[in-house]
Structure formats: structure tokens, C-alpha cells
Write a protein that holds these residues in place. Structure first.
Motif, PDB file in Angstrom:
ATOM      1  N   HIS A 103      11.117  15.480  -1.007  1.00 40.42           N
ATOM      2  CA  HIS A 103      11.950  16.121  -2.028  1.00 40.42           C
ATOM      3  C   HIS A 103      13.433  16.064  -1.643  1.00 40.42           C
ATOM      4  O   HIS A 103      14.288  15.929  -2.518  1.00 40.42           O
ATOM      5  N   ARG A 104      13.735  16.157  -0.365  1.00 42.76           N
ATOM      6  CA  ARG A 104      15.140  16.040   0.040  1.00 42.76           C
ATOM      7  C   ARG A 104      15.688  14.659  -0.301  1.00 42.76           C
ATOM      8  O   ARG A 104      16.775  14.529  -0.845  1.00 42.76           O
ATOM      9  N   ASP A 113       0.794  -1.228   0.000  1.00 44.64           N
ATOM     10  CA  ASP A 113       0.000   0.000   0.000  1.00 44.64           C
ATOM     11  C   ASP A 113       0.832   1.287   0.000  1.00 44.64           C
ATOM     12  O   ASP A 113       0.284   2.373  -0.152  1.00 44.64           O
ATOM     13  N   PHE A 114       2.156   1.183   0.204  1.00 46.90           N
ATOM     14  CA  PHE A 114       3.046   2.351   0.172  1.00 46.90           C
ATOM     15  C   PHE A 114       2.578   3.457   1.123  1.00 46.90           C
ATOM     16  O   PHE A 114       2.678   4.634   0.824  1.00 46.90           O
ATOM     17  N   ARG A 115       2.072   3.038   2.270  1.00 47.77           N
ATOM     18  CA  ARG A 115       1.471   4.029   3.173  1.00 47.77           C
ATOM     19  C   ARG A 115       2.503   4.976   3.776  1.00 47.77           C
ATOM     20  O   ARG A 115       2.175   6.142   4.046  1.00 47.77           O
ATOM     21  N   HIS A 116       3.715   4.520   3.979  1.00 52.29           N
ATOM     22  CA  HIS A 116       4.705   5.399   4.602  1.00 52.29           C
ATOM     23  C   HIS A 116       5.163   6.490   3.635  1.00 52.29           C
ATOM     24  O   HIS A 116       5.230   7.665   4.004  1.00 52.29           O
ATOM     25  N   ILE A 117       5.477   6.102   2.394  1.00 52.49           N
ATOM     26  CA  ILE A 117       5.949   7.119   1.452  1.00 52.49           C
ATOM     27  C   ILE A 117       4.815   8.046   1.034  1.00 52.49           C
ATOM     28  O   ILE A 117       5.014   9.259   0.897  1.00 52.49           O
ATOM     29  N   LYS A 118       3.610   7.497   0.898  1.00 50.47           N
ATOM     30  CA  LYS A 118       2.500   8.392   0.532  1.00 50.47           C
ATOM     31  C   LYS A 118       2.118   9.297   1.700  1.00 50.47           C
ATOM     32  O   LYS A 118       1.739  10.461   1.498  1.00 50.47           O
ATOM     33  N   GLY A 119       2.251   8.775   2.914  1.00 48.59           N
ATOM     34  CA  GLY A 119       2.009   9.625   4.069  1.00 48.59           C
ATOM     35  C   GLY A 119       2.988  10.789   4.102  1.00 48.59           C
ATOM     36  O   GLY A 119       2.610  11.934   4.385  1.00 48.59           O
ATOM     37  N   LEU A 120       4.260  10.498   3.790  1.00 50.72           N
ATOM     38  CA  LEU A 120       5.259  11.562   3.759  1.00 50.72           C
ATOM     39  C   LEU A 120       4.982  12.538   2.622  1.00 50.72           C
ATOM     40  O   LEU A 120       5.105  13.759   2.787  1.00 50.72           O
ATOM     41  N   LEU A 121       4.607  12.002   1.467  1.00 49.27           N
ATOM     42  CA  LEU A 121       4.337  12.843   0.293  1.00 49.27           C
ATOM     43  C   LEU A 121       3.247  13.867   0.597  1.00 49.27           C
ATOM     44  O   LEU A 121       3.361  15.047   0.226  1.00 49.27           O
ATOM     45  N   PHE A 122       2.201  13.431   1.302  1.00 53.01           N
ATOM     46  CA  PHE A 122       1.069  14.333   1.526  1.00 53.01           C
ATOM     47  C   PHE A 122       1.175  15.142   2.816  1.00 53.01           C
ATOM     48  O   PHE A 122       0.416  16.098   3.003  1.00 53.01           O
ATOM     49  N   SER A 123       2.099  14.762   3.697  1.00 55.17           N
ATOM     50  CA  SER A 123       2.236  15.531   4.939  1.00 55.17           C
ATOM     51  C   SER A 123       3.501  16.387   4.976  1.00 55.17           C
ATOM     52  O   SER A 123       3.480  17.514   5.478  1.00 55.17           O
ATOM     53  N   ARG A 124       4.602  15.856   4.463  1.00 54.76           N
ATOM     54  CA  ARG A 124       5.876  16.581   4.463  1.00 54.76           C
ATOM     55  C   ARG A 124       6.561  16.419   3.109  1.00 54.76           C
ATOM     56  O   ARG A 124       7.615  15.781   2.995  1.00 54.76           O
TER      57      ARG A 124
END
Length: 357
Positions: free
Chosen positions: A178-179, A162-173
Motif C-alpha cells: 500500500h505504501r 508468475d508475479f511471485r514477488h509482488i504477490k508475496g508482498l501482497l499476502f505477507s506485508r
């Protein structure tokens, strides 16, 4: 640098006329071959196999001894890059990759740096050894994962449903994502340039997970960084052009934008209609693909028919490299692989012969 004796693959990527359609297979050196399994067992582990230039050379050459393929691809793994960043890569038997230190905190992300390329010296040594072993018969492909695909593993800690960690980061930080992506892009650029310096004659960027993104997110978090890499690559080495191939699995809707990155060719997964892809971008870039890997699980007759269907859709347009739409299955029958390769060569020659009469 002298072009290899069989340079059909390189000429096809540059959209030059060829006598037939060249073919190679993603993951052509791998678990479907018993000789590969034997070498891996002898090496001790997958990473031991990657770290040993002699073993990496041996398994790179194994499929070439079985099938008349038109290119070799470096045996390595896309995750060697984050491993060099200190994330602690391991492969357990029967499981996928795992990172001991995934990027889950702001502190960990801010501590991330472009690694010293000496940590990846074993990859460059393998490139050099493979080039020597090929004896200038076939071209050698180098590769890397895309910044976004690498980030998926680095943040999730391994594979994900589900890629929940990377998508969570994408939409929150998004700033933190980008770093990571910027560091990955700078690392991949230098990594591929070093592969070119050591003998890779074409390079491919595997964006395996770009297709999980929305259109807007794909452009911002995946495509922009691949464009950055393409702009930073050495496109000529020792007087010869070094073609660059981009492949986004699930990215068929973004082909025109991918073609605008400055790459030489695009990889297509099996969901893309290759004739439509040519209508969109075929005059600007070469195309690579795109047999469904599952077709190899069918009958030999079915493999041949599906291969001919794709070749007929391309016709005699220049710039086609035949490949699967993704990696070959470990369960693929060897006889079907031979049927595929032989059909590509024979049917593409027949198509060119019929149009020249």
C-alpha cells in the motif's frame, strides 16, 4: 484551448453523437513500422528515443502519415515514472525492461518518494512539441501506467510470468505494498496533470496487470488507487473537458465498478463481449475497443469481417472508440492495419446512414 479540427475521438469519449466511429491503436507508433525502427536505430536506444523530444515527436507522427487515424498518442513508456524514482531502468536489445534496483526490502520501500517532476521534464517537453507538430488537426492522448501495474515492474524488477514477488508482498506485508501504491498514485496524478498542462487533450491509465488479481485484491490494490487518481486529475484545461480512460487488461468482470470511478470511458480487451459491456455500463461511460490484436495476423478479409462484427454489435450507440484489445503486434502487416482503419470509418458511416433513412 481550441478543439482540434478532427475532434471525433474526443466527442466519442464524451458520448456525444459522431458521424462515424473514431479509431486509434494502442502502440500505433512502434516496431511494426519500418520508419520507427529506423528512427530508434538513429536515436541509439529506446530510452534515448524517449528522452529526445524531436525523436518522440517524429515517431508519434509516423503512423498518422500512413493511416487516417483519429488521435495521436504520446510516444513514451509507462516505466518512465519508476525510472524517475531512481530504480535504474534499462532496455536490452531483444529483451524487456529491467530495473537495477527493484523494491525487495522494507528499507527500499520506505525510502521511496514521489519524484521531482523535473526528472520527467523530457516527457512534458515531448507533449508540447507533439501538440505543436499536430497543428490542431488531431487530439493528443497522454498516458501513464496504473499504480499496481507500475508496482509489478518495480517489485519484480522487470516482466514476470508468475508475479511471485509482488504477490508475496501482497499476502505477507500488504502495508508495504500500500505504501508503494500510494506513492505511485500521487506520482501518476501529478504526472498526468503535467501532461494535461503541456497539451494532452485526453489521458489514459493502463492497468496492464490488474487482471492477475482476485476480485477482492483488485478492488483494494488496483481499483482504489485508480479512483484516487481520477479524483485528483484536472478534468478541464483552457475551457475544454479532458476525458479520462481506464483500461484493465483482463478486467472485464469489473466494468461496473470501473465505471463508478468517475472516468469518462473504459478500455476493453478482446475477451469482453462489447454488446454486453454496453448493457452494463454504456450509458454511463464511453467504451474503447476491442479487436483481438491477433486478428491482424490473418487475411485482409478476416480483418474486415471481424471489424464489422464489433461495429455491428455496437450499432449506432454513442460513445464508442474503436481500438485493439491490447497493443498492436510488431509483426502486424501494414496492409491489414489500413484495412482495419478504413473498415472502421466506412462501415460505421454506413451504419449511421442506414439508421437515418
Amino acid at each position: 484551448m481550441t478543439r482540434p479540427i478532427n475532434d471525433t475521438f474526443l466527442r466519442a469519449l464524451m458520448r456525444e453523437p459522431t458521424d462515424y466511429t473514431p479509431v486509434w491503436l494502442m502502440r500505433q507508433a512502434g516496431r511494426y513500422l519500418p520508419e520507427y525502427r529506423a528512427t530508434r536505430a538513429h536515436a541509439g536506444s529506446f530510452m534515448d528515443l524517449c528522452h529526445n523530444a524531436a525523436f518522440a515527436t517524429e515517431v508519434t507522427l509516423q503512423p498518422l502519415a500512413r493511416f487516417p487515424l483519429d488521435a495521436a498518442i504520446l510516444f513514451s513508456d509507462i516505466l518512465t515514472v519508476p525510472d524517475a524514482m531512481g530504480l535504474g531502468l534499462s532496455f536490452a536489445e531483444g529483451e524487456g525492461p529491467r530495473f537495477a534496483s527493484p523494491l525487495r526490502t522494507e528499507a527500499a520501500i520506505k525510502a521511496l518518494e514521489v519524484p521531482d517532476m523535473e526528472k520527467l521534464g523530457y516527457v512534458f517537453n515531448a507533449v508540447s512539441e507533439i501538440r505543436k507538430a499536430l497543428k490542431n488537426k488531431l487530439p493528443l492522448i497522454g498516458f501513464s501506467g496504473s499504480p499496481f501495474t507500475l508496482a509489478c515492474y518495480m517489485i519484480e524488477g522487470g516482466g514476470s510470468d508468475d508475479f511471485r514477488h509482488i504477490k508475496g508482498l501482497l499476502f505477507s506485508r500488504p502495508d508495504l505494498l500500500h505504501r508503494i501504491l500510494d506513492i505511485n498514485a500521487r506520482t501518476v496524478t501529478e504526472y498526468l496533470n503535467q501532461q494535461i498542462e503541456h497539451g494532452a487533450q485526453a489521458v489514459m491509465i493502463f492497468d496492464t496487470w490488474g487482471g492477475i488479481l482476485s476480485g477482492a485484491a483488485y478492488r483494494e490494490f488496483s481499483l482504489a488507487y485508480m479512483r484516487q487518481i481520477v479524483a485528483g486529475l484536472k478534468r478541464e484545461h483552457e475551457g475544454e473537458r479532458v476525458p479520462v480512460v481506464l483500461f484493465t487488461k483482463g478486467g472485464g468482470q469489473w466494468l461496473t465498478e470501473m465505471a463508478d470511478t468517475g472516468c469518462d470511458a473504459l478500455g476493453l480487451d478482446w475477451t469482453v463481449d462489447i454488446a454486453q459491456a454496453y448493457a452494463l455500463v454504456g450509458s454511463r461511460v464511453g467504451l474503447q475497443g476491442n479487436l483481438d490484436p491477433g486478428a491482424l495476423m490473418g487475411s485482409p478479409e478476416g480483418v474486415a469481417a471481424e471489424t464489422r462484427r464489433i461495429l455491428d454489435a455496437v450499432g449506432t450507440r454513442p460513445g464508442h472508440v474503436f481500438n485493439l484489445g491490447h497493443g498492436i503486434s510488431q509483426h502486424a502487416p501494414h496492409d491489414n492495419v489500413r484495412v482495419l482503419v478504413d473498415t472502421v470509418h466506412s462501415h460505421s458511416r454506413a451504419l449511421r446512414s442506414s439508421t437515418s433513412v
